[in-house]
Scaffold this active site. Structure first.
Site, short mmCIF file in Angstrom:
data_model
loop_
_atom_site.label_atom_id
_atom_site.label_comp_id
_atom_site.label_asym_id
_atom_site.label_seq_id
_atom_site.Cartn_x
_atom_site.Cartn_y
_atom_site.Cartn_z
N GLY B 9 0.83 -1.20 0.00
CA GLY B 9 0.00 0.00 0.00
C GLY B 9 0.86 1.25 0.00
O GLY B 9 1.83 1.34 0.75
N CYS B 43 -8.81 13.47 0.33
CA CYS B 43 -9.80 14.40 0.87
C CYS B 43 -9.97 15.63 -0.01
O CYS B 43 -10.93 16.38 0.15
CB CYS B 43 -9.42 14.85 2.27
SG CYS B 43 -9.08 13.51 3.38
N ALA B 105 -0.79 -2.12 4.58
CA ALA B 105 -1.47 -0.81 4.59
C ALA B 105 -2.24 -0.70 3.29
O ALA B 105 -2.08 0.25 2.52
CB ALA B 105 -0.44 0.30 4.74
N THR B 106 -3.05 -1.72 3.06
CA THR B 106 -3.73 -1.86 1.77
C THR B 106 -4.97 -0.98 1.66
O THR B 106 -5.56 -0.88 0.59
CB THR B 106 -4.14 -3.33 1.57
OG1 THR B 106 -4.57 -3.87 2.82
CG2 THR B 106 -2.96 -4.16 1.09
N GLY B 107 -5.37 -0.35 2.78
CA GLY B 107 -6.48 0.58 2.73
C GLY B 107 -7.82 -0.09 2.59
O GLY B 107 -8.06 -1.17 3.16
N GLU B 172 -30.37 8.48 0.93
CA GLU B 172 -29.74 7.86 2.10
C GLU B 172 -30.77 6.92 2.75
O GLU B 172 -31.92 7.30 2.97
CB GLU B 172 -29.31 8.95 3.09
CG GLU B 172 -28.99 8.48 4.51
CD GLU B 172 -27.83 7.48 4.58
OE1 GLU B 172 -26.79 7.71 3.93
OE2 GLU B 172 -27.98 6.45 5.29
N ASN B 279 6.94 -9.14 13.60
CA ASN B 279 7.48 -8.39 12.47
C ASN B 279 6.45 -8.10 11.37
O ASN B 279 6.83 -7.77 10.26
CB ASN B 279 8.68 -9.16 11.87
CG ASN B 279 8.22 -10.50 11.31
OD1 ASN B 279 7.18 -11.02 11.72
ND2 ASN B 279 8.98 -11.03 10.36
N GLY B 284 -3.86 1.96 9.10
CA GLY B 284 -4.75 2.66 8.18
C GLY B 284 -6.10 1.97 8.08
O GLY B 284 -6.54 1.29 9.02
#
Lengths: 452, 452
Positions: B9, B43, B105-107, B172, B279, B284
């Protein structure tokens, strides 16, 4: 409860106590003030002079009728000559008034140093709405204005008049602007902004005399590092501080502290030789309270502090047991487009109090780098024994709210580690991903840990 | 230290860990990402669509060269197929890479509900820079855009497109906008602002189908309280939430939590059947951490949280003992001219967690009443056992900083009395004398004491 309450002063404290008592008790409330106006925003005066606010009456936040309608007996332009503490009476121009509870909220008067020529026409202080009106009618776009003193009032006024296009010189005896509230490195940012607005700021310099026959024509300035000079001036504004109006309390036998303010206990009650008085209170700029960090005697100049003190006095007269805790009195000054805020102690105050401190600083932006309309923001945090004891922020936006947050942090005993765990919000239009305050804490921690 | 670190990521976590390690260690660092771009501000995308930011490349905060120059081996547009946990290898399109430390941290990926027609041309999600570009080239001023979902992304996008002049309908399923972050009373303020911008907000309604042959032509909406209808639409944007990209970790035998995120300990290490791995780290939007107030499993969506997690992972790989404490993840959403912020838990979350709460609310102004340019500001504070557990603020300015202060207040365990002793700064151009947050605390205290 149906007693007689006499309040000396119709500023933020006087009017708020009076209003509180009328809302929550059946007391008779009489208020005296030597001022011509009441319930106006003193802090708004520079903005009228700048032209942002249309006219002085806009600053009156509550009309006189509102007080009359509440049944408050309000006497403006009335001098109170004496408090007869034994018989519990106040002797005024408007007659003699008995009291069961007395509130002294006489405020302050500008302190004018004994400078030759200070009585000339064109020399003003800026304290009341009337002062503001007088200055306004004395200046025009061609005026050369010299301001003596670079504290909060002096710098705000310098900024306002410069924005209006007036030629402003500001003379300050100490080597920086805002010497009582921020450190020299942060003050330099404010001074640079004043310079960019065209204000000539002369620090480390004294005014020897104000010159002229009937009307001021020039000012003689003697500098520590600049040569002595004569500055042509059409208007001089003396902004060299305020002194508490505590004479009437002193004459009544009430204790006066080293600040010149009326000594108060945590309930804001005054004391005399016989001890603390149960029915006499002081609040606002005439009252000496305790500063939060050092616990030293302190006078708060803030309208917000005044409102809090008024609430405590009102509640105590109403029979509650309200306490005014030691104050931080967080402070913001708006100078042109820049706001400079501070809370807690400065490095200088720390030195005076033998408090050893570590400072963290940072410079960032108020919005994402790619977002339009942001501003540079500089933050400084002052720690003692890893605990936050002071903070200063200078930027064009977002200063007041950060100072507020840091005011809470000091009050809650936040350490540098607490500030580093502090999570802040982010959107590109309103912030950086990591807040500049966090970077300042990081900087301080590195110094504490010997890494910087 | 001279080991091999592989990072899956290249978002906020991946790039920050990589940069940290290159600055502070001698590790070899390899980063994989399936994205075409890296180091851009997700953002910021709605602001480009709005026209406030000129173009998408402006959102790239660090050029690719910067990573290459640091010696980071960065593989974009590269799929990692598998982690071989036993042999400590990552199998990717670009070959097999050994690791001593692995960072996942692949989101996340947008979650798209199984709606008929979701594969039609003109139906988008908004997650990556490429998504933003595709949407931008598909809309023009005549477009009718329908947004499914009124969370943070949906409402920001609705505001941005409406400001640009586009006809926007937002649907919604829940009865309010921003259902996960703010309470219905505060959400109404945001919804009213969206309405004032011309956005048609349909809450409590489901999308039955997206209709068209090859390209979307309309959307069938079925409401709880509104009649079923066909909304003509040229573009549909599905913003119904995100799901963590944790499949590759699951396949490697790492523990996945109830949020769908990879379970982490306080050092952000992952665990497998044999226990915590020394390790392998996750951070995220793919990582499950702890929420501060409830201590429940939680996924933080924030770039600021990502940066903090990255710092912790970087420090731990560098041999330190860094901890990621439970998170509050204070949140701000910018909808047109209004910012809605929140921190801690909502009333709804409190109910779900059987937490009994008292709320205080206030409505005020961000500047003195007589000062131009101020905004209405609404604040809501949520207390449990007199302690602050949540806060929400809606206004056109000063939201982020107040949310930050209240984030600190929650973390420091502030009670309603602490908030009432909290002193705030005042200048007419930046605040009211008493901050609206103080009035909200006052309101809550009165309710606690049975006075309101």
């Amino acid at each position: 409860m149906n007693g007689k309450v006499v309040i000396l002063g119709a500023g933020a404290v006087g009017t708020t106590v009076a209003t509180y008592l009328k809302r929550h008790t059946c007391h008779e409330v009489t208020v005296f003030s030597s001022d011509t106006h009441t319930a106006y925003s003193q802090c708004g005066i520079p903005f009228v002079l700048e032209g942002v606010i249309h006219d002085f009456p806009d600053l009156i936040v509550r009309p006189l009728d509102a007080f009359v309608d509440m049944g408050i007996d309000l006497h403006l332009e009335t001098t109170v000559k004496r408090i007869d503490a034994n018989s519990q009476k106040v002797i005024s121009d408007a007659g003699i008034f008995e009291y069961d509870h007395l509130v002294i909220a006489t405020g302050s008067l500008p302190f004018v140093p004994p400078i030759d020529g200070k009585e000339l026409d064109g020399v003003f202080t800026l304290h009341t709405l009337s002062d503001g009106m007088k200055i306004n009618s004395s200046i025009n776009d061609a005026s050369r204005v010299l301001i003596i003193g670079a504290g909060g009032i002096g710098t705000e006024l310098a900024g306002s008049l410069a924005v209006r296009g007036i030629t402003v010189t500001m003379v300050e005896a100490l080597p920086q602007v805002l010497p009582l509230t921020i450190d020299p490195d942060m003050a330099l940012l404010v001074q640079q902004h004043l310079n960019s607005l065209g204000v000539l700021v002369v620090t480390g310099a004294h005014v020897n005399s104000i010159n002229g026959k009937q009307h001021v024509r020039s000012v003689s300035v003697q500098g520590d590092t600049v040569p002595t000079g004569i500055v042509p001036s059409d208007v001089v504004i003396v902004a060299t501080g305020l002194k508490p109006l505590s004479g009437i309390a002193r004459d009544a036998g009430y204790k006066i502290g080293i600040t010149g303010g009326i000594v108060t206990d945590e309930h804001l009650r005054v004391s005399a030789d016989g001890g603390i008085l149960d029915n006499v209170y002081a609040g606002g700029e005439c009252a000496e309270v305790k500063e939060f960090v050092t616990c030293s005697p302190f006078i708060s100049r803030l309208g917000s502090a005044a409102r809090r003190m008024a609430r405590v006095i009102g509640e105590n007269i109403a029979g509650q047991d309200a306490v005014y805790p030691p104050t931080l009195s967080p402070n913001v000054v708006v100078v042109g487009e820049v706001t400079a805020g501070s809370v807690g102690i400065t490095s200088h105050t720390a030195t005076l109090n033998d408090i050893s401190v570590v400072c963290g600083i940072s410079e960032g932006r108020t919005r994402a780098g790619y977002f339009p309309g942001g501003s540079q923001i500089n933050a400084k945090l002052i720690f003692s024994n890893r605990r936050l004891v002071g903070a200063q922020v200078v930027a064009r936006e977002g200063v007041k709210e950060r100072i507020d947050a840091l005011s809470l942090a000091i009050r809650m005993g936040a350490t540098v580690d607490d500030l580093l765990e502090w999570e802040t919000a982010y959107a590109p239009s309103v912030s950086m991903i990591i807040d500049p305050v966090t970077f300042a804490a990081d900087d301080a921690k590195m110094k504490m840990d010997g890494l910087a």
